[in-house]
Scaffold this motif. Structure first.
Motif, short mmCIF file in Angstrom:
data_model
loop_
_atom_site.label_atom_id
_atom_site.label_comp_id
_atom_site.label_asym_id
_atom_site.label_seq_id
_atom_site.Cartn_x
_atom_site.Cartn_y
_atom_site.Cartn_z
N LYS A 143 -47.77 39.34 -84.51
CA LYS A 143 -47.32 37.96 -84.64
C LYS A 143 -45.90 37.80 -84.09
O LYS A 143 -45.59 36.82 -83.41
CB LYS A 143 -47.36 37.51 -86.09
CG LYS A 143 -48.75 37.24 -86.63
CD LYS A 143 -48.68 36.75 -88.07
CE LYS A 143 -50.04 36.44 -88.63
NZ LYS A 143 -49.97 35.98 -90.06
N ARG A 145 -44.36 39.70 -81.84
CA ARG A 145 -44.34 39.83 -80.37
C ARG A 145 -44.85 38.56 -79.69
O ARG A 145 -44.27 38.10 -78.70
CB ARG A 145 -45.18 41.04 -79.94
CG ARG A 145 -44.58 42.38 -80.32
CD ARG A 145 -45.30 43.53 -79.61
NE ARG A 145 -46.72 43.57 -79.93
CZ ARG A 145 -47.25 44.29 -80.91
NH1 ARG A 145 -46.47 45.02 -81.70
NH2 ARG A 145 -48.55 44.30 -81.12
N VAL A 146 -45.94 38.01 -80.21
CA VAL A 146 -46.49 36.78 -79.63
C VAL A 146 -45.47 35.66 -79.74
O VAL A 146 -45.25 34.89 -78.78
CB VAL A 146 -47.81 36.40 -80.32
CG1 VAL A 146 -48.26 35.01 -79.91
CG2 VAL A 146 -48.91 37.42 -79.99
N TRP A 147 -44.83 35.55 -80.90
CA TRP A 147 -43.82 34.49 -81.09
C TRP A 147 -42.66 34.68 -80.13
O TRP A 147 -42.18 33.71 -79.53
CB TRP A 147 -43.34 34.51 -82.54
CG TRP A 147 -42.41 33.39 -82.87
CD1 TRP A 147 -42.74 32.14 -83.30
CD2 TRP A 147 -40.97 33.40 -82.78
NE1 TRP A 147 -41.61 31.38 -83.48
CE2 TRP A 147 -40.52 32.13 -83.16
CE3 TRP A 147 -40.05 34.38 -82.40
CZ2 TRP A 147 -39.16 31.81 -83.19
CZ3 TRP A 147 -38.70 34.05 -82.43
CH2 TRP A 147 -38.26 32.78 -82.82
N ARG A 149 -42.69 36.18 -77.26
CA ARG A 149 -43.12 35.87 -75.89
C ARG A 149 -43.15 34.37 -75.65
O ARG A 149 -42.71 33.88 -74.60
CB ARG A 149 -44.49 36.49 -75.60
CG ARG A 149 -44.95 36.31 -74.16
CD ARG A 149 -46.20 37.09 -73.86
NE ARG A 149 -47.34 36.64 -74.69
CZ ARG A 149 -48.52 37.24 -74.70
NH1 ARG A 149 -48.73 38.32 -73.96
NH2 ARG A 149 -49.50 36.78 -75.46
N GLU A 150 -43.65 33.62 -76.63
CA GLU A 150 -43.68 32.16 -76.49
C GLU A 150 -42.26 31.59 -76.44
O GLU A 150 -41.99 30.65 -75.70
CB GLU A 150 -44.48 31.54 -77.63
CG GLU A 150 -45.97 31.82 -77.56
CD GLU A 150 -46.56 31.43 -76.21
OE1 GLU A 150 -46.39 30.26 -75.81
OE2 GLU A 150 -47.15 32.29 -75.53
N LEU A 151 -41.38 32.16 -77.23
CA LEU A 151 -39.98 31.73 -77.19
C LEU A 151 -39.42 31.96 -75.80
O LEU A 151 -38.78 31.08 -75.21
CB LEU A 151 -39.17 32.51 -78.23
CG LEU A 151 -37.67 32.19 -78.30
CD1 LEU A 151 -37.44 30.80 -78.87
CD2 LEU A 151 -36.94 33.23 -79.16
N ARG A 153 -40.98 32.19 -72.99
CA ARG A 153 -41.63 31.39 -71.96
C ARG A 153 -41.12 29.96 -71.90
O ARG A 153 -41.45 29.21 -70.97
CB ARG A 153 -43.15 31.40 -72.18
CG ARG A 153 -43.80 32.75 -71.89
CD ARG A 153 -45.29 32.72 -72.12
NE ARG A 153 -45.95 31.83 -71.18
CZ ARG A 153 -47.22 31.43 -71.28
NH1 ARG A 153 -47.95 31.84 -72.32
NH2 ARG A 153 -47.76 30.64 -70.39
N LYS A 154 -40.31 29.57 -72.88
CA LYS A 154 -39.69 28.25 -72.81
C LYS A 154 -38.72 28.16 -71.64
O LYS A 154 -38.34 27.07 -71.23
CB LYS A 154 -38.97 27.94 -74.12
CG LYS A 154 -39.91 27.73 -75.30
CD LYS A 154 -39.13 27.43 -76.57
CE LYS A 154 -40.06 27.24 -77.76
NZ LYS A 154 -39.30 26.95 -79.02
N GLU A 206 -47.26 36.31 -69.04
CA GLU A 206 -47.89 34.99 -68.94
C GLU A 206 -48.83 34.70 -70.11
O GLU A 206 -49.43 33.64 -70.17
CB GLU A 206 -48.66 34.89 -67.62
CG GLU A 206 -47.79 35.03 -66.39
CD GLU A 206 -46.63 34.05 -66.38
OE1 GLU A 206 -46.85 32.87 -66.74
OE2 GLU A 206 -45.52 34.46 -66.02
N GLY A 207 -49.01 35.66 -71.01
CA GLY A 207 -49.80 35.39 -72.21
C GLY A 207 -51.23 35.85 -72.14
O GLY A 207 -52.04 35.50 -73.01
N ALA A 212 -49.52 40.88 -76.91
CA ALA A 212 -48.15 40.71 -76.41
C ALA A 212 -47.40 42.04 -76.41
O ALA A 212 -46.28 42.14 -76.91
CB ALA A 212 -47.40 39.65 -77.22
#
Length: 254
Positions: A143, A145-147, A149-151, A153-154, A206-207, A212
């Motif tokens: 969770k 790592r995914v968070w 990565r999304e951060l 990618r902003k 890129e997800g 992640a």
């Protein structure tokens, strides 16, 4: 654009001085710990490029982040407190403070974003998602790592090409976050030194990768290990099996 994640173990806390001090709740940094932060601040090469600051909501990790990345804080970057990267064990020293106390301590200065720190984040009982159990630790590492990565990618700061995220967390949890148990000292619970910093990239920025997964940058690896090779998958699995048994023995985890 490359998302760089600079992982840091917190500076020395009073719980690091002796086993007896493991009973200290959410302990402070020692004077040496504060000096370690100053040394990292001066040595870290990406202060001006930092896009985001993230820390475990434990007091020692928040202070390590504020002190080690003071130039970024002074430039207006807030420290995002992320419960997913709190420490592994349920010892008093590894159990965080209630949100109200954290808000009273860090809220007035406006330098820490506690928006993700809700009631129960420091509940490490057996029925909690934060309990020191192998499966639960792997889930929250994913969770986190995914968070992150999304951060990332902003996007980068205006006028810069890459994203640099500094994450201050804990020695035990860093092995789960990186999915790498190379160098783990069973007696110390980690293979990371206080304020040690290692840099990583996402395998699939890129997800596409649902886990992640992170990989250490070649420059970071060479700086600390030279031409050495890491553990094989079999060796990593053997350490995981031993660690699962240790968690069950020490904390009742499964």
């Amino acid at each position: 654009m490359t998302i760089y994640v600079h992982l840091v173990r917190h500076a020395q806390g009073f719980h690091n001085l002796s086993a007896a001090n493991h009973q200290l709740p959410d302990p402070d940094l020692t004077p040496l710990g504060e000096q370690q932060c100053a040394a990292l601040r001066d040595a870290f090469p990406h202060q001006e490029a930092l896009t985001y600051l993230v820390a475990s909501p434990m007091r020692r990790t928040i202070y390590t982040c504020l002190l080690s990345f003071a130039p970024a804080v002074a430039a207006g970057k807030k420290v995002i407190a992320l419960p997913e990267v709190q420490e592994v064990s349920n010892l008093p020293c590894d159990t965080g403070s209630d949100p109200a106390r954290l808000a009273a301590e860090f809220g007035p200065a406006g330098q820490v974003d506690l928006g993700r720190v809700g009631e129960g984040w420091n509940d490490k009982s057996a029925d909690s998602e934060w309990a020191p159990e192998m499966d639960k630790l792997e889930v929250r590492a994913k969770k986190a790592r995914v968070w992150l990565r999304e951060l990332g990618r902003k996007g980068p700061q205006e006028g810069t090409g890459d994203v640099h995220v500094a994450v201050v967390t804990h020695g035990g949890f860093l092995h789960f976050l990186t999915d790498d148990f190379d160098g783990l000292n069973p007696d110390m619970g980690t293979g990371w030194a206080n304020t040690e910093c290692r840099s990583y990239e996402f395998v699939e920025p890129e997800g596409v990768d649902g886990d992640a997964k992170l990989k250490e940058t070649s420059a970071s690896w060479r700086m600390r290990r030279g031409s050495a090779t890491g553990l094989t998958e079999t060796e990593q699995m053997e350490i995981r099996i031993a660690l699962k048994g240790r968690l069950k023995e020490e904390f009742g985890g499964v």
